[in-house]
Design an enzyme around this catalytic site. Structure first.
Site, PDB file in Angstrom:
ATOM      1  N   ASP A   1       0.993  -1.173   0.032  1.00 39.03           N
ATOM      2  CA  ASP A   1      -0.012   0.019  -0.078  1.00 39.03           C
ATOM      3  C   ASP A   1       0.797   1.249   0.166  1.00 39.03           C
ATOM      4  O   ASP A   1       0.511   2.357   0.450  1.00 39.03           O
ATOM      5  CB  ASP A   1      -1.029  -0.019   1.205  1.00 39.03           C
ATOM      6  CG  ASP A   1      -1.666  -1.484   1.328  1.00 39.03           C
ATOM      7  OD1 ASP A   1      -2.375  -1.771   0.065  1.00 39.03           O
ATOM      8  OD2 ASP A   1      -1.935  -1.866   2.364  1.00 39.03           O
TER       9      ASP A   1
ATOM     10  N   LYS B   1       2.179   1.877  -5.242  1.00 38.82           N
ATOM     11  CA  LYS B   1       2.614   1.085  -6.498  1.00 38.82           C
ATOM     12  C   LYS B   1       1.771   1.613  -7.726  1.00 38.82           C
ATOM     13  O   LYS B   1       2.421   1.903  -8.767  1.00 38.82           O
ATOM     14  CB  LYS B   1       3.038  -0.157  -6.174  1.00 38.82           C
ATOM     15  CG  LYS B   1       4.307  -0.620  -5.412  1.00 38.82           C
ATOM     16  CD  LYS B   1       4.497  -2.152  -5.048  1.00 38.82           C
ATOM     17  CE  LYS B   1       3.338  -2.933  -4.558  1.00 38.82           C
ATOM     18  NZ  LYS B   1       2.768  -2.463  -3.163  1.00 38.82           N
TER      19      LYS B   1
ATOM     20  N   ASN C   1      -4.382 -10.936  -3.323  1.00 43.18           N
ATOM     21  CA  ASN C   1      -4.371 -10.269  -1.892  1.00 43.18           C
ATOM     22  C   ASN C   1      -3.936  -8.924  -2.104  1.00 43.18           C
ATOM     23  O   ASN C   1      -4.333  -8.140  -1.093  1.00 43.18           O
ATOM     24  CB  ASN C   1      -3.716 -11.256  -1.139  1.00 43.18           C
ATOM     25  CG  ASN C   1      -1.975 -11.347  -1.537  1.00 43.18           C
ATOM     26  OD1 ASN C   1      -1.941 -11.316  -2.840  1.00 43.18           O
ATOM     27  ND2 ASN C   1      -1.306 -12.311  -0.974  1.00 43.18           N
ATOM     28  N   ALA C   2      -3.097  -8.494  -3.058  1.00 43.22           N
ATOM     29  CA  ALA C   2      -2.595  -7.240  -3.338  1.00 43.22           C
ATOM     30  C   ALA C   2      -3.577  -6.332  -4.125  1.00 43.22           C
ATOM     31  O   ALA C   2      -4.031  -6.639  -5.281  1.00 43.22           O
ATOM     32  CB  ALA C   2      -1.361  -7.135  -3.997  1.00 43.22           C
TER      33      ALA C   2
ATOM     34  N   THR D   1      -9.424  -4.787   1.497  1.00 37.72           N
ATOM     35  CA  THR D   1     -10.223  -5.608   2.319  1.00 37.72           C
ATOM     36  C   THR D   1     -11.169  -4.584   3.294  1.00 37.72           C
ATOM     37  O   THR D   1     -12.001  -5.330   4.142  1.00 37.72           O
ATOM     38  CB  THR D   1      -9.249  -6.563   3.523  1.00 37.72           C
ATOM     39  OG1 THR D   1      -8.613  -5.487   4.316  1.00 37.72           O
ATOM     40  CG2 THR D   1      -8.631  -7.586   2.851  1.00 37.72           C
ATOM     41  N   GLY D   2     -10.879  -3.596   3.185  1.00 37.92           N
ATOM     42  CA  GLY D   2     -11.685  -2.455   4.012  1.00 37.92           C
ATOM     43  C   GLY D   2     -11.389  -2.555   5.453  1.00 37.92           C
ATOM     44  O   GLY D   2     -11.797  -1.773   6.345  1.00 37.92           O
TER      45      GLY D   2
ATOM     46  N   HIS E   1      -4.154  -3.002  -6.088  1.00 38.57           N
ATOM     47  CA  HIS E   1      -3.133  -1.753  -6.618  1.00 38.57           C
ATOM     48  C   HIS E   1      -4.385  -0.575  -6.948  1.00 38.57           C
ATOM     49  O   HIS E   1      -4.878  -0.909  -7.848  1.00 38.57           O
ATOM     50  CB  HIS E   1      -2.178  -2.004  -7.835  1.00 38.57           C
ATOM     51  CG  HIS E   1      -0.966  -2.963  -7.114  1.00 38.57           C
ATOM     52  ND1 HIS E   1      -0.389  -3.763  -8.036  1.00 38.57           N
ATOM     53  CD2 HIS E   1      -0.969  -3.372  -5.909  1.00 38.57           C
ATOM     54  CE1 HIS E   1       0.483  -4.538  -7.225  1.00 38.57           C
ATOM     55  NE2 HIS E   1       0.068  -4.137  -6.366  1.00 38.57           N
TER      56      HIS E   1
ATOM     57  N   ARG F   1       2.625 -29.718  -6.025  1.00 41.94           N
ATOM     58  CA  ARG F   1       2.547 -30.168  -7.462  1.00 41.94           C
ATOM     59  C   ARG F   1       1.115 -30.531  -8.035  1.00 41.94           C
ATOM     60  O   ARG F   1       1.063 -31.534  -8.724  1.00 41.94           O
ATOM     61  CB  ARG F   1       3.636 -31.197  -7.974  1.00 41.94           C
ATOM     62  CG  ARG F   1       4.753 -30.533  -8.540  1.00 41.94           C
ATOM     63  CD  ARG F   1       5.647 -29.820  -7.422  1.00 41.94           C
ATOM     64  NE  ARG F   1       6.383 -30.396  -6.139  1.00 41.94           N
ATOM     65  CZ  ARG F   1       7.063 -30.870  -5.964  1.00 41.94           C
ATOM     66  NH1 ARG F   1       8.245 -30.821  -6.462  1.00 41.94           N
ATOM     67  NH2 ARG F   1       7.527 -31.304  -4.495  1.00 41.94           N
TER      68      ARG F   1
ATOM     69  N   THR G   1       3.531 -12.639   4.125  1.00 35.50           N
ATOM     70  CA  THR G   1       2.753 -12.901   3.216  1.00 35.50           C
ATOM     71  C   THR G   1       3.191 -14.371   2.694  1.00 35.50           C
ATOM     72  O   THR G   1       4.385 -14.824   3.139  1.00 35.50           O
ATOM     73  CB  THR G   1       2.537 -12.128   1.950  1.00 35.50           C
ATOM     74  OG1 THR G   1       1.388 -12.680   1.208  1.00 35.50           O
ATOM     75  CG2 THR G   1       3.483 -12.000   1.197  1.00 35.50           C
TER      76      THR G   1
ATOM     77  N   ASP H   1       1.638  14.799  -0.059  1.00 40.76           N
ATOM     78  CA  ASP H   1       0.779  15.810   0.220  1.00 40.76           C
ATOM     79  C   ASP H   1      -0.052  15.533   1.708  1.00 40.76           C
ATOM     80  O   ASP H   1      -0.795  16.227   2.220  1.00 40.76           O
ATOM     81  CB  ASP H   1      -0.479  15.974  -0.820  1.00 40.76           C
ATOM     82  CG  ASP H   1      -0.988  14.852  -1.184  1.00 40.76           C
ATOM     83  OD1 ASP H   1      -0.232  13.667  -1.566  1.00 40.76           O
ATOM     84  OD2 ASP H   1      -2.226  14.858  -1.242  1.00 40.76           O
TER      85      ASP H   1
END
Ligand code: IMP
Ligand code: MG
Length: 333
Positions: free
Chosen positions: A13, A16, A39-40, A250-251, A42, A136, A190, A282
């Site tokens: 976070d 990126k 899971n990420a 995920t909020g 962007h 596998r 992770t 900023d």
């Protein structure tokens, strides 16, 4: 450029998505490869619309960029189709045939695990999906009939592209401090290595082919889920300072702490950073909002940027001053 890796410096976070979307437009990227998994999230802001992307590469806002999902990534098929529809990239996105599939059962296993509850995983099931790949027994993209029109040989496309001098961006996932191997926070990590070398590896790009590693710092640090966060402040204090955030994926509330220069230096070194991006300036210096030239920044903000450069040893080439892809100071020239 031509081959750039984007890596998050802290716990994800960092912004990126914003830096990648800027580069997509400004440098006219030929290829953008997404590593990692759902899971990420962007975040990309473009033309007053906000996108929280879990699968589609953040460079989608340039309609000429070929978008690929890496051989080492895990594809959530339903989320992939949802985002392809949202971003309308049907004619230019590809999924490596050997990327593995993350299924509903993996999410159920993730949520049912007491250990994962304690860690505060995102619940998408990325850890269990990776376990299955190691055993596998995972399904691959080429085993899924709906993905057939999108199957690609990402590794060959990218390496041939690099031979031809094309501009390639390898989009990292989460942040370095969440790395399974390198961040040092095990078990609060992770399920994969999130370092710059691993990003190149997931995409099938050898280390000597990478020209630049851009490490993305946020002007303060955040973390979702459990595990150490040096210098952590309370939610109330974060709200007072104007940098309290809620997770795009995920909020959940993001915990936060001031920028840690020693940690920033360490992560720059381990990732071999050649440039740094500093996002959300900023948020800590509101007078920076929307500025697109370094000279227009207030003195305290300039001093902070210079301190980041001195203490990390890495030039800050990009500064984020607002949510839009173009709210950015580009100091490369
Ligand atoms: P998992 O990746 O879902 O297994 O979760 C492991 C840890 O990484 C938890 O603390 C999550 O909150 C964190 N995490 C995973 N993905 C992200 C991300 O994209 N941003 C921030 N934190 C993440
Ligand atoms: Mg995120």
């Amino acid at each position: 450029m031509p081959c750039t890796v984007i890596v998050g410096a802290f716990w994800g976070d960092e912004g990126k998505g914003k830096i990648i979307s800027y580069l997509a437009l400004k440098d006219n990227l030929d290829f953008c490869v997404r590593t990692g998994s759902v899971n990420a999230a962007h975040t990309v802001w473009h033309e007053n619309k906000k996108y929280a992307l879990h699968m589609v590469p953040a460079a989608f806002i340039n309609s000429k960029t070929r978008l690929l999902i890496a051989a080492g990534a895990n594809v959530h098929v339903a989320q992939f189709f949802k985002e392809v529809e949202l971003t309308q990239v049907q004619n230019r996105i590809g999924v490596d045939q050997n990327a593995s599939i993350i299924e509903e059962k993996h999410s159920a296993q993730d949520k049912a695990s007491a250990i994962n509850k304690g860690i505060g995983t995102t619940g998408w099931g990325v850890g269990p999906a990776l376990e299955e790949r190691v055993r596998r027994t995972a399904k691959l993209a080429k085993d899924i009939p709906e993905l057939k029109p999108y199957l690609a040989d990402e590794i060959t496309e990218i390496n041939d592209g690099l031979d031809q001098g094309k501009k390639v961006l390898l989009e990292g996932t989460q942040g370095f401090m969440l790395s399974l191997f390198l961040g040092g926070g095990y078990p609060y990590v992770t399920g994969r290595d999130t370092g710059a070398s691993a990003i190149a590896s997931e995409a099938g790009v050898g280390p000597t082919r990478v020209d630049d590693v851009i490490i993305v710092y946020k002007s303060f640090m955040t973390r979702v889920g459990a595990g150490p966060l040096p210098g952590e402040i309370t939610k109330e204090e974060a709200q007072k300072r104007g940098w309290f955030e809620i997770s795009a994926g995920t909020g959940r509330d993001r915990r936060s702490a001031p920028f840690d220069f020693d940690l920033a230096k360490k992560t720059a070194k381990i990732n071999g950073a050649t440039q740094a991006a500093l996002t959300k300036l900023d948020c800590i210096f509101p007078a920076c909002q929307g500025k697109r030239s370094f000279n227009d920044l207030p003195t305290d903000a300039k001093t902070f940027v210079k301190e980041v450069e001195i203490r990390t040893g890495v030039p800050v080439t990009f500064i984020g001053t607002g949510p839009d892809a173009l709210d950015l100071i580009d100091r490369r020239k």
